[in-house]
Every structure is written in structure tokens, then in C-alpha cells.
Design a protein around this motif. Sequence first.
Motif, PDB file in Angstrom:
ATOM      1  N   ASP A 126      19.122  15.344  51.649  1.00 22.06           N
ATOM      2  CA  ASP A 126      18.205  14.580  52.122  1.00 22.06           C
ATOM      3  C   ASP A 126      17.466  13.660  50.992  1.00 22.06           C
ATOM      4  O   ASP A 126      16.264  13.313  51.023  1.00 22.06           O
ATOM      5  CB  ASP A 126      16.893  15.542  52.814  1.00 22.06           C
ATOM      6  N   HIS A 127      18.570  13.020  50.315  1.00 19.63           N
ATOM      7  CA  HIS A 127      17.914  12.178  49.147  1.00 19.63           C
ATOM      8  C   HIS A 127      19.144  11.572  48.714  1.00 19.63           C
ATOM      9  O   HIS A 127      20.457  11.760  49.126  1.00 19.63           O
ATOM     10  CB  HIS A 127      17.410  12.943  47.845  1.00 19.63           C
ATOM     11  N   ASP A 128      18.902  10.437  47.978  1.00 16.56           N
ATOM     12  CA  ASP A 128      20.163   9.511  47.431  1.00 16.56           C
ATOM     13  C   ASP A 128      20.394   9.890  45.945  1.00 16.56           C
ATOM     14  O   ASP A 128      21.355   9.175  45.368  1.00 16.56           O
ATOM     15  CB  ASP A 128      19.670   7.938  47.547  1.00 16.56           C
ATOM     16  N   SER A 129      19.716  10.963  45.199  1.00 15.95           N
ATOM     17  CA  SER A 129      20.202  11.114  44.072  1.00 15.95           C
ATOM     18  C   SER A 129      21.396  12.021  43.800  1.00 15.95           C
ATOM     19  O   SER A 129      21.761  12.877  44.606  1.00 15.95           O
ATOM     20  CB  SER A 129      18.916  11.933  43.418  1.00 15.95           C
ATOM     21  N   TRP A 130      22.050  11.577  42.624  1.00 18.88           N
ATOM     22  CA  TRP A 130      23.210  12.596  42.445  1.00 18.88           C
ATOM     23  C   TRP A 130      22.603  13.936  41.996  1.00 18.88           C
ATOM     24  O   TRP A 130      23.570  14.897  42.264  1.00 18.88           O
ATOM     25  CB  TRP A 130      23.906  11.993  41.055  1.00 18.88           C
ATOM     26  N   PHE A 131      21.325  14.058  41.546  1.00 23.48           N
ATOM     27  CA  PHE A 131      20.876  15.507  41.022  1.00 23.48           C
ATOM     28  C   PHE A 131      20.200  15.941  42.258  1.00 23.48           C
ATOM     29  O   PHE A 131      19.897  15.152  43.221  1.00 23.48           O
ATOM     30  CB  PHE A 131      19.606  15.348  40.074  1.00 23.48           C
ATOM     31  N   GLU A 132      20.222  17.372  42.549  1.00 22.64           N
ATOM     32  CA  GLU A 132      19.764  18.146  43.355  1.00 22.64           C
ATOM     33  C   GLU A 132      18.401  18.931  43.063  1.00 22.64           C
ATOM     34  O   GLU A 132      18.496  19.330  41.769  1.00 22.64           O
ATOM     35  CB  GLU A 132      20.634  18.925  44.110  1.00 22.64           C
TER      36      GLU A 132
END
Length: 148
Positions: A42-48
Motif C-alpha cells: 500500500d505504498h511506493d517505497s522499497w522499504f516495508e
Amino acid sequence: MWLYIIVFILTFFIMEFMAWFTHKYVMHGFLWSLHADHHKKDHDSWFERNDTFFIFYAVISIGFFLLWQYKILEIGLAIGLGIFAYGLTYFLVHDIFIHQRFKLFRNANNKYARALRRAHKMHHKHLGKDKGECFGMLLFPYKHYKNA
């Protein structure tokens, strides 16, 4: 010397149970809010947000290194290294091999690798925190190996 090797190996294998337990009852339980983005991005980041669980076990591993360093627990080094080795294995298998966060090990295609991917795929077919299966990382139900 043998005691330290046995403790290291035992710690590594106990960590598989700890990963299963933490994944089933903590990540899919009261800390689902940190793990949910691993099942449904639910995000665009490589990190979760899910990556924060790594920090938890890293702190525990470092704690055992410190207990050894300050001569509080003689086998602390072996335990800390066992936790570290499992964490490294988890990163290589889960994040790199299965989820391909780095494009390595893409061509591994032996029976165990296929079964491991299949079991993890069965885990991820559930987008919610309930009705999950295959919570471990290295060990999984034999049916996945048999069908690989």
C-alpha cells in the motif's frame, strides 16, 4: 569448543521455530499493522513497515554479543551468531530468493526451491491476517515438497 558449535547450531534451528511463532502470533496478530504491507503493498517505497521486525531480532542478537563481551554469558557469542546466521539466511531466502528484492538467485530450480516458493505463495494468497498457512521460512508442510 564443541559446546559453542552445538549452541550455535541449536540456536539457528530454534530460530526457525521463533520465526514461525512470531510470524503466526505476532505479525499476524497484534502487530499486523507492521506486517500488512508485506501482504498487500500500500505504498511506493522499497522499504516495508514489515522490515522493522529485522531490527527486533538484530537487537536481541546484539544483546547476546554484549552479554558475551562483558563476560556475563559465556555462550552469548554462540547464541548471538546463531541468531545472526538465521537472520542472514532469512534475508537471503525470503527477501532475495523468494521476493526478489534484489535480482539474485533467480534461476534456482531444484525441488526444495520450488517447494519453498510454493509454500510461501500459499502463505501470501491470504491478504488479511486471518486464515494464514505456512508461517515458517525454511520448513514447510511436506505436501509442497511432494508436489514440487
